[in-house]
Design a protein around this motif. Structure first.
Motif, mmCIF file in Angstrom:
data_model
loop_
_atom_site.group_PDB
_atom_site.id
_atom_site.type_symbol
_atom_site.label_atom_id
_atom_site.label_comp_id
_atom_site.label_asym_id
_atom_site.label_seq_id
_atom_site.Cartn_x
_atom_site.Cartn_y
_atom_site.Cartn_z
ATOM 1 N N ALA A 95 0.795 -1.224 0.061
ATOM 2 C CA ALA A 95 0.000 -0.075 -0.083
ATOM 3 C C ALA A 95 0.837 1.257 -0.141
ATOM 4 C CB ALA A 95 -0.991 -0.188 1.171
ATOM 5 N N PRO A 96 0.768 2.063 -0.890
ATOM 6 C CA PRO A 96 1.451 3.292 -1.140
ATOM 7 C C PRO A 96 1.236 4.347 0.077
ATOM 8 C CG PRO A 96 0.027 3.407 -2.732
ATOM 9 C CD PRO A 96 -0.368 1.975 -1.975
ATOM 10 N N PRO A 97 1.985 4.969 0.467
ATOM 11 C CA PRO A 97 1.583 6.072 1.507
ATOM 12 C C PRO A 97 0.945 7.414 0.959
ATOM 13 C CG PRO A 97 4.064 6.516 0.899
ATOM 14 C CD PRO A 97 3.438 5.333 0.043
ATOM 15 N N ILE A 98 -0.340 6.986 0.625
ATOM 16 C CA ILE A 98 -1.399 8.054 0.004
ATOM 17 C C ILE A 98 -2.182 8.654 1.256
ATOM 18 C CG2 ILE A 98 -3.067 8.644 -1.715
ATOM 19 C CD1 ILE A 98 -1.955 6.790 -3.448
ATOM 20 N N PRO A 99 -2.087 9.817 1.709
ATOM 21 C CA PRO A 99 -3.085 10.285 2.546
ATOM 22 C C PRO A 99 -4.598 10.034 2.389
ATOM 23 C CG PRO A 99 -1.403 11.930 2.158
ATOM 24 C CD PRO A 99 -1.462 10.953 1.160
ATOM 25 N N GLY A 100 -5.288 9.387 3.204
ATOM 26 C CA GLY A 100 -6.865 9.026 2.890
ATOM 27 C C GLY A 100 -6.976 7.604 2.432
ATOM 28 N N LEU A 101 -5.854 7.149 1.893
ATOM 29 C CA LEU A 101 -6.165 5.709 1.060
ATOM 30 C C LEU A 101 -6.828 4.810 2.181
ATOM 31 C CD1 LEU A 101 -5.794 4.054 -1.455
ATOM 32 C CD2 LEU A 101 -3.366 3.456 -0.738
ATOM 33 N N GLU A 102 -6.413 4.625 3.480
ATOM 34 C CA GLU A 102 -6.918 3.626 4.153
ATOM 35 C C GLU A 102 -8.486 3.817 4.666
ATOM 36 O OE1 GLU A 102 -5.978 7.633 6.599
ATOM 37 O OE2 GLU A 102 -5.004 6.337 4.922
ATOM 38 N N ARG A 103 -8.920 4.839 4.051
ATOM 39 C CA ARG A 103 -10.272 5.232 4.167
ATOM 40 C C ARG A 103 -11.232 4.845 3.067
ATOM 41 N NH1 ARG A 103 -11.895 10.075 4.907
ATOM 42 N NH2 ARG A 103 -9.672 10.960 4.353
ATOM 43 N N CYS A 104 -10.386 4.388 2.013
ATOM 44 C CA CYS A 104 -10.978 4.237 0.749
ATOM 45 C C CYS A 104 -11.214 2.622 0.541
ATOM 46 C CB CYS A 104 -10.312 4.662 -0.613
ATOM 47 S SG CYS A 104 -10.042 6.687 -0.236
ATOM 48 N N ASP A 105 -12.266 2.043 -0.002
ATOM 49 C CA ASP A 105 -12.321 0.749 -0.472
ATOM 50 C C ASP A 105 -11.589 0.416 -1.771
ATOM 51 O OD1 ASP A 105 -13.357 -1.892 -0.511
ATOM 52 O OD2 ASP A 105 -15.062 -1.321 -1.249
ATOM 53 N N TYR A 106 -10.348 0.315 -1.693
ATOM 54 C CA TYR A 106 -9.352 0.299 -2.823
ATOM 55 C C TYR A 106 -9.250 -1.248 -3.318
ATOM 56 C CZ TYR A 106 -5.310 0.015 -0.158
ATOM 57 O OH TYR A 106 -4.458 -0.621 0.635
ATOM 58 N N LEU A 107 -8.949 -1.536 -4.647
ATOM 59 C CA LEU A 107 -8.746 -2.554 -5.138
ATOM 60 C C LEU A 107 -7.079 -3.048 -5.331
ATOM 61 C CD1 LEU A 107 -10.952 -2.618 -8.409
ATOM 62 C CD2 LEU A 107 -11.312 -4.074 -6.123
ATOM 63 N N THR A 108 -6.672 -4.085 -5.033
ATOM 64 C CA THR A 108 -5.280 -4.717 -5.284
ATOM 65 C C THR A 108 -5.423 -5.846 -6.444
ATOM 66 O OG1 THR A 108 -5.295 -6.528 -3.626
ATOM 67 C CG2 THR A 108 -4.632 -4.153 -3.259
ATOM 68 N N ASN A 109 -4.434 -6.476 -6.711
ATOM 69 C CA ASN A 109 -4.394 -7.710 -7.776
ATOM 70 C C ASN A 109 -5.271 -8.933 -6.845
ATOM 71 O OD1 ASN A 109 -1.771 -8.044 -5.907
ATOM 72 N ND2 ASN A 109 -2.017 -10.178 -6.975
ATOM 73 N N GLU A 110 -5.344 -8.697 -5.643
ATOM 74 C CA GLU A 110 -5.700 -9.860 -4.576
ATOM 75 C C GLU A 110 -7.350 -9.734 -4.870
ATOM 76 O OE1 GLU A 110 -4.322 -10.336 -1.028
ATOM 77 O OE2 GLU A 110 -2.489 -11.184 -1.628
ATOM 78 N N THR A 111 -7.932 -8.628 -5.210
ATOM 79 C CA THR A 111 -9.645 -8.282 -5.433
ATOM 80 C C THR A 111 -10.110 -7.847 -6.615
ATOM 81 O OG1 THR A 111 -9.005 -6.013 -4.324
ATOM 82 C CG2 THR A 111 -9.446 -7.824 -2.564
ATOM 83 N N VAL A 112 -9.094 -7.205 -7.455
ATOM 84 C CA VAL A 112 -9.876 -7.003 -8.807
ATOM 85 C C VAL A 112 -10.748 -7.901 -9.484
ATOM 86 C CG1 VAL A 112 -7.564 -7.196 -10.015
ATOM 87 C CG2 VAL A 112 -9.002 -5.348 -10.664
ATOM 88 N N PHE A 113 -10.128 -9.001 -9.134
ATOM 89 C CA PHE A 113 -10.965 -10.158 -10.220
ATOM 90 C C PHE A 113 -12.138 -10.580 -9.430
ATOM 91 C CE2 PHE A 113 -6.235 -10.487 -10.809
ATOM 92 C CZ PHE A 113 -6.129 -9.925 -12.337
ATOM 93 N N THR A 114 -12.579 -10.033 -8.528
ATOM 94 C CA THR A 114 -13.827 -10.340 -7.886
ATOM 95 C C THR A 114 -14.849 -9.262 -8.406
ATOM 96 O OG1 THR A 114 -13.668 -8.620 -6.135
ATOM 97 C CG2 THR A 114 -12.829 -10.817 -5.591
ATOM 98 N N LEU A 115 -14.433 -8.279 -9.393
ATOM 99 C CA LEU A 115 -15.465 -7.540 -10.056
ATOM 100 C C LEU A 115 -16.270 -8.197 -10.908
ATOM 101 C CD1 LEU A 115 -13.163 -4.427 -11.046
ATOM 102 C CD2 LEU A 115 -14.988 -4.556 -9.088
ATOM 103 N N THR A 116 -17.670 -7.877 -10.904
ATOM 104 C CA THR A 116 -18.847 -8.488 -11.749
ATOM 105 C C THR A 116 -19.344 -7.296 -12.753
ATOM 106 O OG1 THR A 116 -20.198 -8.287 -10.211
ATOM 107 C CG2 THR A 116 -19.237 -10.319 -10.305
ATOM 108 N N GLU A 117 -19.093 -6.094 -12.050
ATOM 109 C CA GLU A 117 -19.480 -4.990 -13.194
ATOM 110 C C GLU A 117 -18.472 -4.378 -13.443
ATOM 111 O OE1 GLU A 117 -22.431 -2.947 -11.290
ATOM 112 O OE2 GLU A 117 -23.946 -4.691 -10.962
ATOM 113 N N ARG A 118 -18.533 -3.852 -14.877
ATOM 114 C CA ARG A 118 -17.352 -2.984 -15.212
ATOM 115 C C ARG A 118 -17.567 -1.575 -14.620
ATOM 116 N NH1 ARG A 118 -18.160 -2.029 -21.290
ATOM 117 N NH2 ARG A 118 -19.740 -0.575 -20.464
ATOM 118 N N PRO A 119 -16.164 -1.199 -13.924
ATOM 119 C CA PRO A 119 -16.256 0.393 -13.413
ATOM 120 C C PRO A 119 -16.195 1.142 -14.614
ATOM 121 C CG PRO A 119 -13.939 -0.722 -13.372
ATOM 122 C CD PRO A 119 -14.909 -1.726 -13.725
ATOM 123 N N GLU A 120 -16.973 2.447 -14.759
ATOM 124 C CA GLU A 120 -17.042 3.306 -15.919
ATOM 125 C C GLU A 120 -15.756 4.002 -15.781
ATOM 126 O OE1 GLU A 120 -18.994 3.611 -18.235
ATOM 127 O OE2 GLU A 120 -20.004 1.680 -17.472
#
Length: 510
Positions: A180-205
């Motif tokens: 996880a990079p040191p981006i302020p506020g990132l810890e409060r965001c529901d972000y993806l990594t390679n471990e979760t991106v493949f759970t997507l079932t709907e395309r992000p616009e």
């Protein structure tokens, strides 16, 4: 927050099949042998190959996995990413292309179907990494947390209680996880990594990607081709910093052509969740501040080794942010314990983890003669075009004071590339100065990962480029660039002196 999303989809039949293979809920850990020749912690590529080959040789082997057998490659890396990339290529090929007179399709694609296919193929491949298969191969498989309790034993905390496994030698093959990079506020965001991106079932616009290394570039291009509006950020001024700058520039041009908006030399100052989306504030390479919104944020800035909770310090195994410290024979600072794969400071490649397994088996079970520092390791980034490399590049040769000759062949000179409309590409071969010995090579082309194979053979076995001049290759194929490079080198040997000799010969025989 990170970890809030599931890594697999509990309601999906393909993911249920996956977990039934690589993390069966009804698994019973076996009763331990009195002592194992080898106990392996971690069932990713390095651990799986080490365990099954050692067992096949007749050793008593135990394999411990706390999560999903198959590790990163099967579950979150090579397998799912290449399936998504394949879908993206099909979608891209189906679009209108005046160059070929192709009308394309007016209908938008089914993103959910593409992702379901990925999960189906992944589940089918998971049988090769299943707990049952390894048990049938003679490996004692333990599902649970493994921790060193002495330099001769490991405790496994499983659902039915603890087991203690005594060993002659042990192998740490616990891999790595997204950083996880040191981006302020990132810890409060529901972000993806390679471990979760493949759970997507709907395309992000709108998809934002942090990191323009191999993972970031591959998935940025794939999602852009699948219809997302993609913005990719990196603090560096160019993508793929490990690659030859000319090769990286060709890939960058392709990404932009596919619609990826590259914000290079940019620094993200803040990430803020906002109404189901994420607002990013960043400063571009010119020092100007911007804001952008994304529906999903994918972080792909690197990996960190899994060394926590293993009790390494207690058994004299040193580790740091780069991984477990190993010597050239993959021995840790405790000579009874080895480490292999992504948990070491070596590059995180599945094929290198596989090669590490061979080094460990030789050195842990037999005479310790194999060396990891002598491995010739190619790499490939699976964008379109792919970029692959093996051996030295120009900057490395310069740093090491090695004089080289450089042979360049543009793919635009290759008939198959011209016929396929894929002329953008390059073969660059580095030769020992004044000789034809191949020291390194870079390929940018469709199928570069396959084209690098004969060049890897040449670098590994110290072969000369001239070998390709006497090799018959099918026409028309991209592989002919190898012969083109060899002929180009041979032309440099046709010196004025050689010309005079030939001229005299033909006069005498005329």
């Amino acid at each position: 927050m990170m970890g809030a999303r599931p890594e697999i989809l509990a309601e999906d039949r393909h993911d249920r099949e996956l977990t039934a293979q690589v993390a069966p809920a009804d698994w019973t850990n076996p009763e331990p042998s009195a002592r194992y020749h080898l106990v392996v912690i971690g069932a990713g590529t390095a651990g799986l190959v080490t365990a099954i080959v050692a067992a096949g040789l007749g050793a008593r082997v135990a394999l411990i996995e706390r999560r999903l057998m198959g590790g990163d490659c099967l579950n979150f890396g090579c397998v799912p990413s290449k399936a998504v990339i394949a879908a993206a290529r099909r979608w891209s090929a189906g679009r209108a292309d005046p160059l070929f007179g192709a009308p394309g399709s007016e209908q938008s694609g089914d993103f959910g179907a593409a992702m379901e296919r990925m999960r189906r193929v992944r589940a089918a491949i998971s049988r090769d990494d299943s707990a049952e298969r390894f048990q049938d191969a003679g490996v004692d498989v333990y599902l649970g947390e493994g921790r060193f309790v002495s330099d001769r034993s490991i405790a496994v905390a499983g659902p039915a209680g603890d087991r203690e496994l005594r060993f002659r030698r042990a192998v740490i093959a616990t891999g790595a996880r997204p950083l996880a990079p040191p981006i302020p506020g990132l810890e409060r965001c529901d972000y993806l990594t390679n471990e979760t991106v493949f759970t997507l079932t709907e395309r992000p616009e709108r998809l934002a990607v942090v990191g323009a290394g191999p993972i970031g570039c591959e998935l940025s291009q794939a999602f852009a081709r699948l219809g997302s509006r993609v913005t990719t950020f990196d603090v560096l001024p160019a993508i793929l910093p490990r690659e030859d700058p000319d090769a990286a520039a060709l890939v960058e041009r392709a990404l932009r052509r596919d619609g990826v908006d590259l914000a290079l030399g940019a620094r993200i100052e803040e990430a803020v969740p906002e109404s189901g989306a994420i607002r990013l504030t960043y400063v571009d390479g010119e020092g100007e501040r911007h804001e952008t919104m994304c529906d999903e944020l994918l972080v792909a800035v690197g990996r960190t080794p899994n060394v926590e909770g293993l009790g390494l310090a207690g058994v004299g195994v040193r580790s740091d942010a780069n991984g477990v410290e190993v010597d050239a024979k993959l021995r840790t600072t405790n000579r009874r314990i080895f480490a292999a794969g992504d948990v070491t400071p070596a590059p995180n490649f599945t094929h290198l983890a596989d090669a590490h397994a061979g080094v460990v088996i030789q050195n842990a079970l037999f005479f310790p003669s194999a060396r990891a520092d002598r491995l010739i390791v190619p790499r490939c980034t699976y964008t379109s075009p792919e970029v692959a490399h093996v051996g030295l590049d120009r900057s490395e040769a310069e740093e090491r004071g090695i004089a080289v000759d450089v042979i360049d062949v543009p793919l635009g000179e290759n008939h198959r590339a011209m016929l396929d409309g894929e002329e953008e590409g390059l073969l660059r071969v580095l030769l020992q100065r004044g000789k034809d010995r191949v020291l390194g090579a870079t390929v940018v082309a469709a199928g570069a990962g396959d084209l690098i194979a004969p060049l890897s053979l040449a670098v590994t076995h110290r072969l000369g480029l001239a070998r390709f001049t006497s090799t018959i290759l099918p026409y028309p194929t991209r592989a002919e660039v190898l012969k083109k490079a060899a002929n180009q080198w041979r032309a440099t040997r046709f010196t004025p002196f050689a010309q005079r000799i030939f001229a005299r010969w033909f006069r005498l025989t005329g």
